[in-house]
Design a protein around this motif. Structure first.
Motif, PDB file in Angstrom:
ATOM      1  N   PRO A  24       0.837  -1.199   0.000  1.00 16.79           N
ATOM      2  CA  PRO A  24       0.000   0.000   0.000  1.00 16.79           C
ATOM      3  C   PRO A  24       0.872   1.249   0.000  1.00 16.79           C
ATOM      4  N   HIS A  33      -9.331  11.866  -2.950  1.00 18.76           N
ATOM      5  CA  HIS A  33     -10.414  10.965  -3.319  1.00 18.76           C
ATOM      6  C   HIS A  33     -11.051  11.436  -4.612  1.00 18.76           C
ATOM      7  N   PRO A  39     -16.805  10.402   2.218  1.00 20.46           N
ATOM      8  CA  PRO A  39     -15.610   9.807   2.807  1.00 20.46           C
ATOM      9  C   PRO A  39     -15.872   8.426   3.419  1.00 20.46           C
ATOM     10  N   MET A  40     -17.046   8.210   3.995  1.00 18.05           N
ATOM     11  CA  MET A  40     -17.334   6.912   4.600  1.00 18.05           C
ATOM     12  C   MET A  40     -18.131   6.055   3.632  1.00 18.05           C
ATOM     13  N   ARG A  41     -17.696   4.830   3.398  1.00 20.42           N
ATOM     14  CA  ARG A  41     -18.467   3.962   2.519  1.00 20.42           C
ATOM     15  C   ARG A  41     -18.171   2.506   2.832  1.00 20.42           C
ATOM     16  N   MET A  42     -18.978   1.645   2.240  1.00 25.22           N
ATOM     17  CA  MET A  42     -18.829   0.216   2.456  1.00 25.22           C
ATOM     18  C   MET A  42     -18.088  -0.402   1.272  1.00 25.22           C
ATOM     19  N   VAL A  43     -17.261  -1.368   1.575  1.00 28.56           N
ATOM     20  CA  VAL A  43     -16.552  -2.099   0.518  1.00 28.56           C
ATOM     21  C   VAL A  43     -16.824  -3.581   0.711  1.00 28.56           C
ATOM     22  N   GLN A  44     -17.311  -4.220  -0.334  1.00 27.66           N
ATOM     23  CA  GLN A  44     -17.532  -5.672  -0.274  1.00 27.66           C
ATOM     24  C   GLN A  44     -16.200  -6.373  -0.524  1.00 27.66           C
ATOM     25  N   ILE A  45     -15.854  -7.322   0.305  1.00 25.42           N
ATOM     26  CA  ILE A  45     -14.579  -7.998   0.118  1.00 25.42           C
ATOM     27  C   ILE A  45     -14.785  -9.473  -0.219  1.00 25.42           C
ATOM     28  N   GLU A  46     -15.564 -10.152   0.611  1.00 27.09           N
ATOM     29  CA  GLU A  46     -15.860 -11.572   0.377  1.00 27.09           C
ATOM     30  C   GLU A  46     -14.583 -12.359   0.123  1.00 27.09           C
ATOM     31  N   GLN A  47     -13.627 -12.215   0.990  1.00 29.00           N
ATOM     32  CA  GLN A  47     -12.365 -12.939   0.780  1.00 29.00           C
ATOM     33  C   GLN A  47     -12.051 -13.861   1.949  1.00 29.00           C
ATOM     34  N   ASP A  48     -11.726 -15.072   1.591  1.00 24.59           N
ATOM     35  CA  ASP A  48     -11.317 -16.053   2.575  1.00 24.59           C
ATOM     36  C   ASP A  48     -10.043 -15.564   3.260  1.00 24.59           C
ATOM     37  N   ILE A  49      -9.991 -15.679   4.575  1.00 25.00           N
ATOM     38  CA  ILE A  49      -8.828 -15.154   5.291  1.00 25.00           C
ATOM     39  C   ILE A  49      -7.550 -15.896   4.899  1.00 25.00           C
TER      40      ILE A  49
ATOM     41  N   MET B 105     -14.042 -18.817   7.184  1.00 26.75           N
ATOM     42  CA  MET B 105     -13.486 -17.624   7.827  1.00 26.75           C
ATOM     43  C   MET B 105     -13.321 -16.630   6.706  1.00 26.75           C
ATOM     44  N   ARG B 106     -14.227 -15.698   6.629  1.00 26.89           N
ATOM     45  CA  ARG B 106     -14.181 -14.768   5.499  1.00 26.89           C
ATOM     46  C   ARG B 106     -14.284 -13.332   5.962  1.00 26.89           C
ATOM     47  N   ILE B 107     -13.583 -12.463   5.246  1.00 26.27           N
ATOM     48  CA  ILE B 107     -13.812 -11.041   5.434  1.00 26.27           C
ATOM     49  C   ILE B 107     -14.970 -10.699   4.530  1.00 26.27           C
ATOM     50  N   LEU B 110     -16.269  -4.122   4.545  1.00 19.77           N
ATOM     51  CA  LEU B 110     -15.556  -3.124   5.342  1.00 19.77           C
ATOM     52  C   LEU B 110     -16.297  -1.808   5.279  1.00 19.77           C
ATOM     53  N   VAL B 112     -15.111   1.951   5.240  1.00 20.07           N
ATOM     54  CA  VAL B 112     -13.808   2.596   5.024  1.00 20.07           C
ATOM     55  C   VAL B 112     -13.970   4.086   4.738  1.00 20.07           C
TER      56      VAL B 112
END
Ligand SMILES: Nc1nc2c(ncn2[C@@H]2O[C@H](COP(=O)(O)OP(=O)(O)OP(=O)(O)O)[C@@H](O)[C@H]2O)c(=O)[nH]1
Ligand SMILES: [Mg+2]
Ligand SMILES: [Zn+2]
Ligand SMILES: [Zn+2]
Ligand SMILES: [Zn+2]
Ligand SMILES: [Zn+2]
Lengths: 261, 113
Positions: A24, A33, A39-49, B105-107, B110, B112
């Motif tokens: 980063p 931006h 400034p505040m918003r949601m981000v979908q990630i859906e990622q396995d840790i 186990m998922r994110i 967020l 942000v």
């Protein structure tokens, strides 16, 4: 130190594992931006840790498949006899098959040195405060090792019965080693590890006369968390039972060879 | 399961996504944790605060969405609820269970800025 992969800086990535080092960038005053965005918003990630580790593991597995390398991930609590088992195995098998070893420990190169004393190549990975090997560091160790085709690779994980179970390294099998001095209830106390392993080796059986370790019960506990687990009992020290282990290895090598062709 | 290394993996994902998704601060992290994932929520919270210190997610809130364990029982030919990974089928006692939910186990998302 690279915050993304945890490996030291300046490593070459000449192998082609999926490498997304997106360090980063610093967000200083120059950062702006897109206009109109709140400034505040949601981000979908859906990622396995563990997705990142799993990507490297698949890459290692592809590499093993391409080169006909049988990779075994040896896991156990500290001091169960992994390195002793390896040196004894190597001295009995090294005329039949090429062998290389990756050694994982938090500190020191002692185990890799013990392996090298047998004449085979070994790479030591020191995990520092980390308590398990991950697939990314194993991928780099593979570059150093340059294991030949149709060979056997042992990966001795950090002595820890907990989190190495969650980190796939790309191995064909996890082999869990339990020494009889540890007590028969370990399979039900640390079920994740015994569930993840395909083979359990009960080591140090030369000590059985001095203990009240119940092997039957231990095996029953292991089958309770993993009905498919195979079990071998041996003493890496006296050599009792080593033949069964060597036979298991040879059978696995033969299977690997069939898959390779 | 080792909660500290999981939190380190979470931080890596947050840092990676920061560039792609153009954010520089994470306010809230929603995690989906299955009941069979072998994760202690309390230990995870504890490690989360420590690992996120000094990062783009310092002081972020951690919201854990718990997903109940469920498995397909072969003899029953039905989905059954399971509390632990190595449970037997609560109806027929079989161990021929295929976990189909609750080991993740998922994110998930967020908040942000
Ligand atoms: N009696 C007996 N002792 C053994 C046997 N196998 C290993 N040991 C001893 O157990 C101790 C630990 O052995 P190691 O081979 O270093 O164990 P390890 O699992 O590699 O240890 P870490 O890498 O530190 O986790 C040593 O003192 C070995 O000599 C065995 O079959 N019988
Ligand atoms: Mg060792
Ligand atoms: Zn790196
Ligand atoms: Zn790398
Ligand atoms: Zn760990
Ligand atoms: Zn059933």
């Amino acid at each position: 130190m690279c915050g993304v992969c945890g490996c030291g800086e300046g490593h070459d990535h000449d192998h082609d594992h999926p490498h997304d080092h997106q360090h980063p960038h610093a967000h200083g005053a120059a950062h702006s931006h897109a206009p109109g965005l709140s400034p505040m918003r949601m981000v979908q990630i859906e990622q396995d840790i563990l997705a990142k580790n799993n990507r490297y593991a698949s890459e290692n597995r592809r590499h093993f498949g391409e080169h006909g390398i049988l990779a075994l991930n040896l896991v156990s609590s500290p001091g169960s006899g992994k390195t002793t088992l390896l040196t004894e195995t190597i001295s009995r098998l090294q005329n039949d098959v090429a062998i290389t070893v990756i050694e994982g420990d938090q500190q020191t190169a002692r185990d890799a040195e013990r392996i090298r004393a047998t004449g085979v190549s070994a790479v030591q990975i020191n995990t520092g405060k980390g308590c398990h090997l991950d697939a990314h560091r194993v991928g780099h160790a593979l570059e150093t090792l340059q294991a030949q085709n149709h060979s056997l690779l042992f990966i001795e994980n950090v002595g820890n019965l907990v989190c190495p179970s969650a980190f796939d390294l790309g191995e064909a099998h996890k082999v869990v080693i339990l020494s009889v001095t540890e007590g028969e209830d370990k399979p039900i106390k640390y079920p994740d590890m015994f569930h993840a392993a395909d083979l359990m080796i009960l080591n140090k059986i030369d000590l059985l006369p001095y203990l009240d370790f119940n092997s039957e019960e231990c095996i029953q506990f292991a089958k309770q968390v993993n009905p498919k687990i195979k079990v071998l009992s041996l003493s890496a020290k006296t050599g009792e039972g080593m033949d069964n282990w060597l036979q298991w290895l040879k059978a696995e090598l033969a299977l690997q060879r069939i898959a390779y062709v | 399961m080792h909660e500290m290394s999981l939190c380190e993996s979470i931080l890596q994902v947050l840092e990676q996504q920061a560039e792609a998704q153009h954010y520089h601060k994470v306010k809230t992290v929603w995690l989906e944790i299955g009941a069979l994932a072998g994760v202690e929520a309390e230990a995870l919270r504890f490690c989360f605060d420590i690992v996120m210190q000094g990062s783009l997610a310092e002081q972020a809130c951690l919201e854990i969405i718990e997903i109940p364990g469920q498995a397909w029982c072969l003899p029953c030919a039905d989905n059954v609820a399971v509390q632990q990974l190595y449970d037997l089928c609560p109806h027929c006692g079989s161990h021929q269970l295929q976990v189909n939910s609750g080991d993740q186990m998922r994110i998930k998302e967020l908040e942000v800025e």
